[in-house]
Design an enzyme around this catalytic site. Structure first.
Site: not given
Ligand code: DX5
Ligand code: ZN
Length: 224
Positions: A9, A32, A34, A36, A65, A67, A136, A144, A174-175, A197
């Site tokens: 990511s 990936h 993100d 947002m 992705h 969001m 998720m 993080g 993811d996460g 991370s």
């Protein structure tokens, strides 16, 4: 046996030097991205113009992705940008079947994401409309965070449904994915792993990708 993919990511990359940050992960399966909107999630990142530029220079395919709220309205333009896959949130789409079909019609793969507390069961009948289901493993919004083990049973149920349907839907997580948690997620049935991370926080992101891939592949092979 499903193929193990590692998608770093760029949320954890240096946003001022995105082009060189992309070069550091050229051994990844996809990048990936993100998006947002500070509405669906309490954070703001980047939007379509930046995704278009990343698409122009990236050495690997883009896994976007979203969001964002009102995915029905905004997601199709990301497919038009030529990215490999566009994932919208089930909680943000009024007509997820229509949207998935529209993304495919515009040439991208269709992904649908579920927040940790969203059940997978109401969506099982639409697996055939999807190329990827994103479960998720943290609340979306920030990199993080720690992996939520409470999502493991849902990953297992999703994998059982995918195998039962005979449809080749990828299961992405993811996460909080690290060399340790990737094993649990892969054993539960995930095969596409997003890591922010754990890749960009490493002094050698390419090596971090290889280590994650080895751990993921081993766990997938063992549970096959
Ligand atoms: C979080 C994002 C993730 C994030 C993952 O809402 O969707 O893609 O970058 O970051 P890590 O791997 O650090 O948890
Ligand atoms: Zn993400």
């Amino acid at each position: 046996m499903s193929q193990c993919c590692i998608n770093p990511s760029i949320l954890s990359a240096d946003f001022v030097n995105l082009e060189s940050e992309l070069q550091r992960i050229s051994n990844a399966d996809a990048v990936h991205v993100d998006v947002m909107d500070n509405h669906f999630v309490p954070n703001l990142t980047l939007g379509l113009p930046v995704v278009q530029r990343i698409q122009a220079v990236s050495p690997v395919p883009l896994d976007v992705h979203l969001m964002i709220s009102d995915a029905d309205r905004w997601a199709p333009a990301y497919a038009d940008a030529g990215v490999a896959s566009v994932t919208f949130h089930a909680e943000a789409a009024m007509a997820p079947v229509k949207l998935a079909r529209e993304l495919r019609a515009r040439g991208s793969k269709a992904g649908m994401a579920l927040r940790p507390a969203t059940a997978v069961e109401p969506y099982l009948d639409m697996l055939g409309e999807l190329d990827m289901l994103l479960i998720m493993t943290v609340e979306p919004g920030f990199g993080g965070q720690s992996f939520l083990d409470m999502t493991l049973p849902k990953i297992r149920r999703a994998r059982a449904a995918v195998e039962g349907s005979g449809i080749g839907v990828a299961i992405q997580v993811d996460g909080g994915i690290t060399e340790e948690t990737i094993t649990r997620a892969a054993e539960a049935g995930a095969n596409v792993f997003v890591a922010g991370s754990a890749v960009y926080g490493h002094q050698d992101p390419a090596m971090a990708i290889e280590r994650l891939r080895a751990a993921g592949q081993a766990a997938i092979a063992q549970s096959a």
